[in-house]
Scaffold this motif. Structure first.
Motif, PDB file in Angstrom:
ATOM      1  N   ALA A  97      -7.254   6.865 -11.056  1.00  0.00           N
ATOM      2  CA  ALA A  97      -5.905   7.052 -10.515  1.00  0.00           C
ATOM      3  C   ALA A  97      -5.893   8.168  -9.474  1.00  0.00           C
ATOM      4  O   ALA A  97      -5.212   8.062  -8.450  1.00  0.00           O
ATOM      5  CB  ALA A  97      -4.926   7.360 -11.637  1.00  0.00           C
ATOM      6  N   HIS A  98      -6.662   9.209  -9.716  1.00  0.00           N
ATOM      7  CA  HIS A  98      -6.761  10.308  -8.760  1.00  0.00           C
ATOM      8  C   HIS A  98      -7.380   9.816  -7.452  1.00  0.00           C
ATOM      9  O   HIS A  98      -6.886  10.112  -6.361  1.00  0.00           O
ATOM     10  CB  HIS A  98      -7.590  11.434  -9.364  1.00  0.00           C
ATOM     11  CG  HIS A  98      -7.636  12.669  -8.526  1.00  0.00           C
ATOM     12  ND1 HIS A  98      -8.590  13.630  -8.679  1.00  0.00           N
ATOM     13  CD2 HIS A  98      -6.853  13.110  -7.510  1.00  0.00           C
ATOM     14  CE1 HIS A  98      -8.389  14.592  -7.802  1.00  0.00           C
ATOM     15  NE2 HIS A  98      -7.348  14.299  -7.086  1.00  0.00           N
ATOM     16  N   GLU A  99      -8.445   9.054  -7.559  1.00  0.00           N
ATOM     17  CA  GLU A  99      -9.101   8.491  -6.376  1.00  0.00           C
ATOM     18  C   GLU A  99      -8.144   7.568  -5.613  1.00  0.00           C
ATOM     19  O   GLU A  99      -8.079   7.598  -4.390  1.00  0.00           O
ATOM     20  CB  GLU A  99     -10.350   7.724  -6.800  1.00  0.00           C
ATOM     21  CG  GLU A  99     -11.120   7.122  -5.650  1.00  0.00           C
ATOM     22  CD  GLU A  99     -12.311   6.307  -6.134  1.00  0.00           C
ATOM     23  OE1 GLU A  99     -12.660   5.344  -5.439  1.00  0.00           O
ATOM     24  OE2 GLU A  99     -12.879   6.626  -7.195  1.00  0.00           O
ATOM     25  N   LYS A 158      -6.878   7.975  -1.777  1.00  0.00           N
ATOM     26  CA  LYS A 158      -7.045   6.923  -0.760  1.00  0.00           C
ATOM     27  C   LYS A 158      -5.699   6.523  -0.169  1.00  0.00           C
ATOM     28  O   LYS A 158      -5.580   6.331   1.041  1.00  0.00           O
ATOM     29  CB  LYS A 158      -7.710   5.686  -1.366  1.00  0.00           C
ATOM     30  CG  LYS A 158      -9.185   5.809  -1.576  1.00  0.00           C
ATOM     31  CD  LYS A 158      -9.738   4.504  -2.141  1.00  0.00           C
ATOM     32  CE  LYS A 158     -11.215   4.574  -2.389  1.00  0.00           C
ATOM     33  NZ  LYS A 158     -11.732   3.315  -2.968  1.00  0.00           N
ATOM     34  N   LEU A 159      -4.701   6.388  -1.019  1.00  0.00           N
ATOM     35  CA  LEU A 159      -3.387   5.971  -0.563  1.00  0.00           C
ATOM     36  C   LEU A 159      -2.779   6.991   0.394  1.00  0.00           C
ATOM     37  O   LEU A 159      -2.130   6.621   1.373  1.00  0.00           O
ATOM     38  CB  LEU A 159      -2.466   5.743  -1.760  1.00  0.00           C
ATOM     39  CG  LEU A 159      -1.205   4.939  -1.539  1.00  0.00           C
ATOM     40  CD1 LEU A 159      -1.537   3.549  -1.010  1.00  0.00           C
ATOM     41  CD2 LEU A 159      -0.410   4.815  -2.831  1.00  0.00           C
ATOM     42  N   SER A 160      -3.028   8.253   0.135  1.00  0.00           N
ATOM     43  CA  SER A 160      -2.479   9.296   1.008  1.00  0.00           C
ATOM     44  C   SER A 160      -3.141   9.299   2.385  1.00  0.00           C
ATOM     45  O   SER A 160      -2.625   9.895   3.321  1.00  0.00           O
ATOM     46  CB  SER A 160      -2.625  10.671   0.356  1.00  0.00           C
ATOM     47  OG  SER A 160      -3.972  11.090   0.360  1.00  0.00           O
ATOM     48  N   LEU A 202       0.842   0.158   7.042  1.00  0.00           N
ATOM     49  CA  LEU A 202       1.240  -0.651   5.901  1.00  0.00           C
ATOM     50  C   LEU A 202       0.122  -1.579   5.448  1.00  0.00           C
ATOM     51  O   LEU A 202      -0.065  -1.800   4.247  1.00  0.00           O
ATOM     52  CB  LEU A 202       2.500  -1.454   6.240  1.00  0.00           C
ATOM     53  CG  LEU A 202       3.087  -2.271   5.096  1.00  0.00           C
ATOM     54  CD1 LEU A 202       3.436  -1.384   3.906  1.00  0.00           C
ATOM     55  CD2 LEU A 202       4.299  -3.048   5.566  1.00  0.00           C
ATOM     56  N   GLN A 203      -0.650  -2.097   6.376  1.00  0.00           N
ATOM     57  CA  GLN A 203      -1.778  -2.960   6.013  1.00  0.00           C
ATOM     58  C   GLN A 203      -2.786  -2.211   5.148  1.00  0.00           C
ATOM     59  O   GLN A 203      -3.311  -2.749   4.179  1.00  0.00           O
ATOM     60  CB  GLN A 203      -2.486  -3.472   7.273  1.00  0.00           C
ATOM     61  CG  GLN A 203      -2.248  -4.916   7.559  1.00  0.00           C
ATOM     62  CD  GLN A 203      -3.052  -5.361   8.772  1.00  0.00           C
ATOM     63  OE1 GLN A 203      -3.355  -4.579   9.673  1.00  0.00           O
ATOM     64  NE2 GLN A 203      -3.384  -6.635   8.787  1.00  0.00           N
ATOM     65  N   ASP A 204      -3.054  -0.974   5.508  1.00  0.00           N
ATOM     66  CA  ASP A 204      -3.948  -0.124   4.712  1.00  0.00           C
ATOM     67  C   ASP A 204      -3.393   0.075   3.302  1.00  0.00           C
ATOM     68  O   ASP A 204      -4.131   0.015   2.322  1.00  0.00           O
ATOM     69  CB  ASP A 204      -4.105   1.245   5.385  1.00  0.00           C
ATOM     70  CG  ASP A 204      -5.479   1.482   5.950  1.00  0.00           C
ATOM     71  OD1 ASP A 204      -6.311   0.556   5.917  1.00  0.00           O
ATOM     72  OD2 ASP A 204      -5.708   2.606   6.435  1.00  0.00           O
ATOM     73  N   VAL A 205      -2.102   0.345   3.221  1.00  0.00           N
ATOM     74  CA  VAL A 205      -1.457   0.559   1.923  1.00  0.00           C
ATOM     75  C   VAL A 205      -1.604  -0.679   1.049  1.00  0.00           C
ATOM     76  O   VAL A 205      -1.987  -0.595  -0.126  1.00  0.00           O
ATOM     77  CB  VAL A 205       0.040   0.928   2.094  1.00  0.00           C
ATOM     78  CG1 VAL A 205       0.775   0.892   0.759  1.00  0.00           C
ATOM     79  CG2 VAL A 205       0.192   2.286   2.754  1.00  0.00           C
ATOM     80  N   VAL A 206      -1.339  -1.848   1.623  1.00  0.00           N
ATOM     81  CA  VAL A 206      -1.431  -3.101   0.868  1.00  0.00           C
ATOM     82  C   VAL A 206      -2.873  -3.354   0.428  1.00  0.00           C
ATOM     83  O   VAL A 206      -3.127  -3.737  -0.720  1.00  0.00           O
ATOM     84  CB  VAL A 206      -0.883  -4.279   1.698  1.00  0.00           C
ATOM     85  CG1 VAL A 206      -1.192  -5.612   1.038  1.00  0.00           C
ATOM     86  CG2 VAL A 206       0.611  -4.116   1.918  1.00  0.00           C
ATOM     87  N   PHE A 209      -6.990  -1.567  -5.834  1.00  0.00           N
ATOM     88  CA  PHE A 209      -6.764  -0.773  -7.037  1.00  0.00           C
ATOM     89  C   PHE A 209      -6.290  -1.658  -8.197  1.00  0.00           C
ATOM     90  O   PHE A 209      -6.784  -1.546  -9.324  1.00  0.00           O
ATOM     91  CB  PHE A 209      -5.736   0.329  -6.761  1.00  0.00           C
ATOM     92  CG  PHE A 209      -5.361   1.132  -7.975  1.00  0.00           C
ATOM     93  CD1 PHE A 209      -6.251   2.056  -8.510  1.00  0.00           C
ATOM     94  CD2 PHE A 209      -4.129   0.968  -8.580  1.00  0.00           C
ATOM     95  CE1 PHE A 209      -5.912   2.804  -9.634  1.00  0.00           C
ATOM     96  CE2 PHE A 209      -3.782   1.714  -9.699  1.00  0.00           C
ATOM     97  CZ  PHE A 209      -4.674   2.625 -10.226  1.00  0.00           C
ATOM     98  N   MET A 210      -5.349  -2.542  -7.916  1.00  0.00           N
ATOM     99  CA  MET A 210      -4.820  -3.410  -8.963  1.00  0.00           C
ATOM    100  C   MET A 210      -5.903  -4.350  -9.497  1.00  0.00           C
ATOM    101  O   MET A 210      -5.996  -4.565 -10.708  1.00  0.00           O
ATOM    102  CB  MET A 210      -3.618  -4.215  -8.448  1.00  0.00           C
ATOM    103  CG  MET A 210      -2.405  -3.358  -8.141  1.00  0.00           C
ATOM    104  SD  MET A 210      -1.829  -2.370  -9.535  1.00  0.00           S
ATOM    105  CE  MET A 210      -1.242  -3.654 -10.608  1.00  0.00           C
ATOM    106  N   GLN A 211      -6.726  -4.899  -8.625  1.00  0.00           N
ATOM    107  CA  GLN A 211      -7.817  -5.765  -9.078  1.00  0.00           C
ATOM    108  C   GLN A 211      -8.803  -4.997  -9.940  1.00  0.00           C
ATOM    109  O   GLN A 211      -9.234  -5.470 -10.995  1.00  0.00           O
ATOM    110  CB  GLN A 211      -8.539  -6.386  -7.880  1.00  0.00           C
ATOM    111  CG  GLN A 211      -7.742  -7.450  -7.177  1.00  0.00           C
ATOM    112  CD  GLN A 211      -8.407  -7.930  -5.903  1.00  0.00           C
ATOM    113  OE1 GLN A 211      -9.278  -7.261  -5.339  1.00  0.00           O
ATOM    114  NE2 GLN A 211      -7.980  -9.097  -5.429  1.00  0.00           N
ATOM    115  N   MET A 212      -9.149  -3.806  -9.485  1.00  0.00           N
ATOM    116  CA  MET A 212     -10.090  -2.977 -10.228  1.00  0.00           C
ATOM    117  C   MET A 212      -9.513  -2.595 -11.600  1.00  0.00           C
ATOM    118  O   MET A 212     -10.210  -2.662 -12.613  1.00  0.00           O
ATOM    119  CB  MET A 212     -10.409  -1.714  -9.413  1.00  0.00           C
ATOM    120  CG  MET A 212     -11.574  -0.924  -9.927  1.00  0.00           C
ATOM    121  SD  MET A 212     -12.114   0.374  -8.791  1.00  0.00           S
ATOM    122  CE  MET A 212     -10.639   1.358  -8.635  1.00  0.00           C
TER     123      MET A 212
END
Length: 119
Positions: free
Chosen positions: A62-64, A68-70, A75-79, A85-88
């Protein structure tokens, strides 16, 4: 008519400072969680050790992810980051559930066998 870019530059600078501050606060929070969890006793059982290990791993993941999100540029990067993350996490959840179920079943079997073996 020339556009004044100063307000946009100020907004970008403020946004960057906010991101850096948030990143620092999140880093401190995750460090605190990791230290707290690592100092907590697991109970000395295989199940307890696995549970503690998975919790530590999930906090680090979650920290990683937050880091990464920051750093997302658009928006493409965020998605993309969110999807990865969700798949992992979905895969990790399946593996962790199976492993913890096996450890729990083993602990339960051992607990039932022990009283009968003492007789």
């Amino acid at each position: 008519m020339a556009k004044d870019t100063k307000p946009l530059e100020e907004w970008n600078a403020n946004a960057q400072r906010t991101v850096e501050h948030t990143r620092g606060v999140l880093g401190q929070y995750f460090t605190f969680l990791e230290q707290t969890l690592s100092s907590y006793p697991s109970g000395g059982t295989e199940f307890g050790e696995k549970l503690k290990g998975y919790a530590e791993k999930n906090i680090a993941t979650a920290h990683e992810y937050a880091n990464k999100l920051s750093q997302a540029k658009d928006l493409q990067d965020v998605v993309r980051i969110q999807t990865e993350f969700m798949q992992m996490q979905f895969n990790a959840f399946g593996e962790q559930t199976k492993s913890l179920g096996e450890a729990f079943a083993k602990a339960a079997t051992d607990a039932v066998k022990t009283p009968f073996q003492q007789s």
